[in-house]
Every structure is written in structure tokens, then in C-alpha cells.
Design a protein around this motif. Structure first.
Motif, PDB file in Angstrom:
ATOM      1  N   ARG A 175      44.235  45.014  32.588  1.00 30.22           N
ATOM      2  CA  ARG A 175      42.822  45.343  32.356  1.00 30.22           C
ATOM      3  C   ARG A 175      42.507  45.590  30.889  1.00 30.22           C
ATOM      4  O   ARG A 175      41.460  46.130  30.558  1.00 30.22           O
ATOM      5  CB  ARG A 175      42.401  46.570  33.180  1.00 30.22           C
ATOM      6  CG  ARG A 175      42.639  46.453  34.668  1.00 30.22           C
ATOM      7  CD  ARG A 175      42.244  47.704  35.417  1.00 30.22           C
ATOM      8  NE  ARG A 175      42.871  48.904  34.899  1.00 30.22           N
ATOM      9  CZ  ARG A 175      44.134  49.259  35.133  1.00 30.22           C
ATOM     10  NH1 ARG A 175      44.905  48.492  35.872  1.00 30.22           N
ATOM     11  NH2 ARG A 175      44.625  50.366  34.634  1.00 30.22           N
ATOM     12  N   GLY A 176      43.441  45.246  29.994  1.00 31.68           N
ATOM     13  CA  GLY A 176      43.211  45.496  28.585  1.00 31.68           C
ATOM     14  C   GLY A 176      43.300  46.959  28.222  1.00 31.68           C
ATOM     15  O   GLY A 176      42.769  47.378  27.186  1.00 31.68           O
ATOM     16  N   THR A 177      43.984  47.766  29.057  1.00 30.77           N
ATOM     17  CA  THR A 177      44.127  49.193  28.776  1.00 30.77           C
ATOM     18  C   THR A 177      45.538  49.475  28.264  1.00 30.77           C
ATOM     19  O   THR A 177      46.481  48.729  28.532  1.00 30.77           O
ATOM     20  CB  THR A 177      43.856  50.049  30.029  1.00 30.77           C
ATOM     21  OG1 THR A 177      44.713  49.611  31.098  1.00 30.77           O
ATOM     22  CG2 THR A 177      42.413  49.895  30.471  1.00 30.77           C
ATOM     23  N   ARG A 313      43.216  43.172  49.018  1.00 29.23           N
ATOM     24  CA  ARG A 313      43.086  42.207  47.920  1.00 29.23           C
ATOM     25  C   ARG A 313      42.139  42.749  46.847  1.00 29.23           C
ATOM     26  O   ARG A 313      42.347  42.520  45.656  1.00 29.23           O
ATOM     27  CB  ARG A 313      42.553  40.873  48.451  1.00 29.23           C
ATOM     28  CG  ARG A 313      41.124  40.939  48.982  1.00 29.23           C
ATOM     29  CD  ARG A 313      40.608  39.582  49.365  1.00 29.23           C
ATOM     30  NE  ARG A 313      39.173  39.644  49.657  1.00 29.23           N
ATOM     31  CZ  ARG A 313      38.432  38.583  49.980  1.00 29.23           C
ATOM     32  NH1 ARG A 313      38.995  37.389  50.051  1.00 29.23           N
ATOM     33  NH2 ARG A 313      37.152  38.713  50.216  1.00 29.23           N
ATOM     34  N   ASP A 314      41.098  43.496  47.264  1.00 25.48           N
ATOM     35  CA  ASP A 314      40.166  44.066  46.290  1.00 25.48           C
ATOM     36  C   ASP A 314      40.855  45.119  45.427  1.00 25.48           C
ATOM     37  O   ASP A 314      40.573  45.238  44.229  1.00 25.48           O
ATOM     38  CB  ASP A 314      38.967  44.690  47.002  1.00 25.48           C
ATOM     39  CG  ASP A 314      38.068  43.650  47.645  1.00 25.48           C
ATOM     40  OD1 ASP A 314      38.358  42.439  47.487  1.00 25.48           O
ATOM     41  OD2 ASP A 314      37.089  44.033  48.306  1.00 25.48           O
ATOM     42  N   TRP A 319      42.904  46.450  40.080  1.00 26.25           N
ATOM     43  CA  TRP A 319      44.005  46.976  39.276  1.00 26.25           C
ATOM     44  C   TRP A 319      44.448  45.982  38.209  1.00 26.25           C
ATOM     45  O   TRP A 319      44.695  46.358  37.073  1.00 26.25           O
ATOM     46  CB  TRP A 319      45.175  47.310  40.206  1.00 26.25           C
ATOM     47  CG  TRP A 319      46.385  47.850  39.516  1.00 26.25           C
ATOM     48  CD1 TRP A 319      46.610  49.144  39.144  1.00 26.25           C
ATOM     49  CD2 TRP A 319      47.557  47.115  39.131  1.00 26.25           C
ATOM     50  NE1 TRP A 319      47.852  49.259  38.547  1.00 26.25           N
ATOM     51  CE2 TRP A 319      48.458  48.027  38.529  1.00 26.25           C
ATOM     52  CE3 TRP A 319      47.939  45.774  39.240  1.00 26.25           C
ATOM     53  CZ2 TRP A 319      49.708  47.641  38.043  1.00 26.25           C
ATOM     54  CZ3 TRP A 319      49.173  45.389  38.754  1.00 26.25           C
ATOM     55  CH2 TRP A 319      50.046  46.317  38.166  1.00 26.25           C
ATOM     56  N   TRP A 320      44.506  44.699  38.566  1.00 30.06           N
ATOM     57  CA  TRP A 320      44.995  43.693  37.623  1.00 30.06           C
ATOM     58  C   TRP A 320      43.871  43.109  36.780  1.00 30.06           C
ATOM     59  O   TRP A 320      44.019  42.886  35.584  1.00 30.06           O
ATOM     60  CB  TRP A 320      45.705  42.575  38.382  1.00 30.06           C
ATOM     61  CG  TRP A 320      46.225  41.490  37.485  1.00 30.06           C
ATOM     62  CD1 TRP A 320      45.750  40.208  37.376  1.00 30.06           C
ATOM     63  CD2 TRP A 320      47.302  41.587  36.557  1.00 30.06           C
ATOM     64  NE1 TRP A 320      46.475  39.503  36.439  1.00 30.06           N
ATOM     65  CE2 TRP A 320      47.437  40.330  35.916  1.00 30.06           C
ATOM     66  CE3 TRP A 320      48.174  42.614  36.190  1.00 30.06           C
ATOM     67  CZ2 TRP A 320      48.398  40.088  34.935  1.00 30.06           C
ATOM     68  CZ3 TRP A 320      49.135  42.369  35.216  1.00 30.06           C
ATOM     69  CH2 TRP A 320      49.235  41.111  34.607  1.00 30.06           C
ATOM     70  N   GLN A 321      42.743  42.828  37.393  1.00 29.49           N
ATOM     71  CA  GLN A 321      41.567  42.255  36.724  1.00 29.49           C
ATOM     72  C   GLN A 321      41.882  40.961  35.978  1.00 29.49           C
ATOM     73  O   GLN A 321      41.374  40.728  34.889  1.00 29.49           O
ATOM     74  CB  GLN A 321      40.930  43.274  35.774  1.00 29.49           C
ATOM     75  CG  GLN A 321      40.151  44.342  36.509  1.00 29.49           C
ATOM     76  CD  GLN A 321      39.305  45.208  35.603  1.00 29.49           C
ATOM     77  OE1 GLN A 321      39.193  44.972  34.411  1.00 29.49           O
ATOM     78  NE2 GLN A 321      38.689  46.230  36.172  1.00 29.49           N
ATOM     79  N   GLY A 322      42.721  40.150  36.573  1.00 30.68           N
ATOM     80  CA  GLY A 322      42.988  38.845  36.001  1.00 30.68           C
ATOM     81  C   GLY A 322      42.904  37.759  37.044  1.00 30.68           C
ATOM     82  O   GLY A 322      43.226  36.594  36.774  1.00 30.68           O
TER      83      GLY A 322
END
Length: 460
Positions: A175-177, A313-314, A319-322
Motif C-alpha cells: 500500500r506504499g506504507t 478477497r476484499d 491489505w495489498w492494494q495491488g
């Protein structure tokens, strides 16, 4: 694959990959006459509606119930709760998904996160790996996440692992965190992060004011100038300008929020070094052989389920956002998993975790951005929905929470002043005597960790 509704009639179907003769034998033994279909289009012609099937000689679809009276009967109807298990080595979608309650969810996650009981001394790296890294927006929060899980964890030990031993690496990841990840896990995460390509889309290219080729040049150059060096952001930008002769590339690197530094981290060309006073510094994580992207992404999904299952799946997509939700479902279903019904929604467990442990009774003071809370479904189940806004606050801030038996029972904060520690706990509802007593014990442990003397614990 769960229950579908088609033409007003229920359909129960599942898919698996295993030896055909073994499938037939197991199904007959279970009292189900089946007809196997090798490809999705054949299955549809036979009147079977499924969500997922894979072409190939070892992939089949079984229907346990016809769609309509006029459709060809492809299997004898069986009890909805019946389950035909083919083999422990194969993934089987059952005709009736097992229902899982939130107590079982909490039991699994508490055990995986070592929040039922602390892990033994010296197991910091193993725990960080098991929970898919520590969130590192605040170094103090990462340290407290370890404190809550590992006996004898110390701030000095965490700093040593990061800046001296290099066994932990701080970098931008999911997530870029910011995360702290074990160095030995980097080939997996960097392989998966290489699928992040959003920064090359037209919108981002326009935002940077660079071409895609220039973005690629920045990433490659950052990797070259950081090898064997530790540089501040300004020094890094100057080094890139010096090597490329392009001043605008340096200007982009100086922009706030690390917008172009993050892609460098995703590509394995940059990670954090120990800061110099208030100045952040960067270095190169070192040469490594990254896992092939698809394989790495599947491994990350498997690790995620190991820490956060049962998950939908959501949940994984958030969590991954990719990935899209459809891609997330396909990815999860490619693993050796068991599908379960969690509050009316399909969720997934690793097959090895199909028998959850008993819920342990424990109380923990989890810090801001703790992975347990970050990975919690936003629909509730691990916290009272009425108090969601107090846990998941604006601008992405995640509050410290009082965790009682795996459930967020309140929020808390602490203040250290002149060697004295005050802890203020704000329960969402009346706490049991046990919860109050154990929360006070955790506050006393926190004081020792912070090298302070506990002044008082206030329940507001």
C-alpha cells in the motif's frame, strides 16, 4: 465453490485438481454419482454454472445438483451440508461451506500474532516474518508491536537489528506504507512489489512531469548511486543529477511524501538507513535474487492468510492494494485453501489451519498502526462497529487499542514525563474485573519497556 442462485434454483459446485480415478472413487464412496467436466465451456454446456474452472486434463468441475428440471442431470443431488473430500493434497470446494464464527477468527489471529501469549526471547525476526512485517510510520509503534508479542523485546534490540545487523529492513512496501521486514524475506516481497506499476500510468506520468523512460532512468540511477553509500534525500537528488545531467530528475526526488522514492523501493533499489539527527537517509538493500513476480505474489498471499485468515478477497485486496477484488479472489483460490462462510461471506483459510485453536483469554495494549488492527476487516467482527471511527480515524490514522480476547474493547494512550508513565484507557463499554486487572498489568510491563516508573492507570 459455494452456493449459487440460477433460474431460482440453488446450485452447489466445487472445483479441484487431482487424479480423475481417485475423484470418481471418493465421490462414489460418499454416495454421489458425478460427471466430470474438463473445461469451463463444456461445464456450461452441461448446465453447470461455476465461478472458476481451469482448462487442462487434471482440472474438473463437479455439480452436486442440477440447475433446472430441463438441464441434464450431471450429479445426483446430495445433502447441502455434505462435503466430498478428495485428498489432503488437493484444494476442494465443498458443496456446503463450513460456517466460521468471529470467536474462531479471533482464536486463529491471536495465535498467529502471538497475542495469546508472548513468543520467547530472541524470536523477534520469526514473529515479524509470521505477521507479514511491522508498520513503521512511527518507529515507537513498531517497537510496541514487538513488545506486545515477544518476551523481552527491547528498543535497543530493534535498533540493532535495523541499523547494525541489517536483519530487519525499513522500506515502503504494501500500500506504499512504511514497513519493517526481515531481510531474508525481501526476495519475496520485492518480487511481489514489482507488480506495482501504477506510477507508470498516464496520470502519474503527468503528475511527475516526466516520461516513462525518465522515471525508469531515475529508478535505475538511484540504485547505482546508493550502492555502498548512505545519502540524505538532498544528497541523493544531487547524485542523480550529477550522474544523469538532468536537473529536473533531482527536483522530482526532492518532492515531499517520497512519491518517486517509493517506486525505487518497490524495485529493490532503495531502503532506509539510520537517520542523521532529524534527517532521513537512504541506502541500497544489497543485491538479491527476487522471486518471479507471480510466484512471489502467491507466496505473499499465502503468508497473508497465515497471519490474517480467515479472510475474504476484499480483505486481501485492501491489505495489498495491488490487485482488483476479482484478481484477489483468483489468487487466493490458487492456493491450498479451504473456503468457509464467515458472516454470510466467503472467506479463506489455509488448509493447514482448517481446525482453529481454542480462544485464549488475553489482554494487550496494542499501539497505533498495529498489524492486528490494520489487518482487521473494516466491516467489524474484531471491534464494535459503533466505534469504528475511534479506531480507524481520518487521514489513515489507526488508534492504539485495548485488545481483550482478540476484540478491541477500547482505545488508549500514554505519556512519559520525567521518568514517570501515565496510561489512560478509554473503554467502549464497561470492562470486566479481569480485563481491568490485566490491562493494568500490561501498563506496568509497558513502563518497564520504556524504562519508566508507572505513575497511574486511568480508566476514563
Amino acid at each position: 465453490m459455494g452456493q449459487e442462485a440460477l433460474h431460482g434454483r440453488p446450485l452447489h459446485a466445487f472445483a479441484f485438481a487431482v487424479d480423475e480415478a481417485q475423484v470418481q472413487d471418493r465421490c462414489r464412496a460418499a454416495g454421489v454419482n458425478v460427471r466430470l467436466h474438463r473445461a469451463h465451456h463444456i461445464a456450461r454446456r452441461k448446465g453447470v454454472q461455476v465461478e472458476r474452472a481451469v482448462d487442462g486434463e487434471l482440472h474438473f468441475v463437479v455439480s452436486a445438483q442440477p440447475i433446472s428440471r430441463n438441464a441434464e442431470t450431471v450429479a445426483r443431488p446430495c445433502d447441502r451440508e455434505a462435503a466430498v473430500r478428495v485428498s489432503s493434497a488437493s484444494t476442494v470446494w465443498q458443496t456446503g461451506a463450513v460456517k466460521v464464527g468471529w470467536e474462531e477468527v479471533r482464536a486463529l489471529r491471536l495465535a498467529r500474532h502471538h497475542l495469546h501469549e508472548r513468543a520467547p526471547r530472541g524470536s523477534e525476526l520469526r514473529v515479524v516474518s509470521r505477521i507479514c512485517g511491522l508498520h513503521a510510520q512511527l518507529f515507537s509503534s513498531a517497537a510496541l508491536s514487538l513488545w506486545a508479542r515477544v518476551e523481552g523485546a527491547t528498543l535497543a534490540g530493534l535498533r540493532r537489528a535495523l541499523w547494525e545487523e541489517g536483519t530487519l529492513v525499513k522500506s515502503w512496501a504494501m500500500r506504499g506504507t512504511l514497513h519493517l521486514l526481515p531481510a531474508r524475506d525481501l526476495p519475496v516481497y520485492l518480487g511481489a512489489l514489482s507488480t506495482y506499476r501504477h506510477y507508470l500510468t498516464q496520470g502519474w506520468v503527468k503528475y511527475f512531469g516526466l516520461t516513462r523512460e525518465e522515471i525508469e532512468l531515475v529508478i535505475a540511477t538511484v540504485g547505482k548511486v546508493l550502492r555502498g553509500r548512505v545519502l540524505t534525500r538532498a544528497q541523493l537528488a544531487d547524485a542523480v543529477v550529477e550522474r544523469t545531467g538532468a536537473r529536473k530528475l533531482g527536483a522530482v526526488l526532492r518532492q515531499g511524501w517520497g512519491v518517486l522514492l517509493k517506486p525505487c523501493a518497490y524495485r529493490g533499489q532503495l531502503c532506509f538507513a539510520e537517520g542523521e539527527g532529524a534527517r532521513v537517509r537512504f541506502t541500497h538493500p544489497g543485491p538479491m535474487r527476487q522471486l518471479e513476480p507471480e510466484r512471489a505474489l502467491a507466496e505473499v498471499a499465502r503468508r497473508y492468510l497465515g497471519a490474517y485468515a480467515p479472510a475474504t478477497r476484499d480483505d486481501f485486496a485492501l491489505w495489498w492494494q495491488g490487485t482488483t477484488r476479482t484478481q484477489a479472489q483468483r489468487l487466493l483460490e490458487s492456493l491450498d485453501v479451504t473456503a468457509v462462510d464467515l458472516a454470510g461471506t466467503r472467506a479463506y483459510l489455509l488448509a493447514a489451519d482448517a481446525s482453529p485453536p481454542r480462544l485464549a483469554r488475553s489482554v494487550r495494549l496494542l499501539p497505533a498502526f498495529d498489524p492486528y488492527v490494520m489487518g482487521a476487516p473494516r466491516s467489524g467482527g474484531l471491534f464494535p462497529a459503533a466505534h469504528k471511527a475511534r479506531v480507524f480515524r481520518p487521514q489513515g490514522w489507526i488508534s492504539p487499542v485495548l485488545l481483550v480476547d482478540g476484540y478491541a474493547e477500547g482505545v488508549w494512550r500514554h505519556e512519559r514525563k520525567n521518568g514517570r508513565l501515565q496510561v489512560r484507557i478509554e473503554p467502549f463499554a464497561a470492562l470486566s474485573r479481569r480485563a481491568r486487572a490485566q490491562a493494568s498489568e500490561e501498563a506496568a510491563r509497558l513502563a518497564v519497556f520504556l524504562d519508566a516508573r508507572l505513575d497511574k492507570v486511568v480508566f476514563a
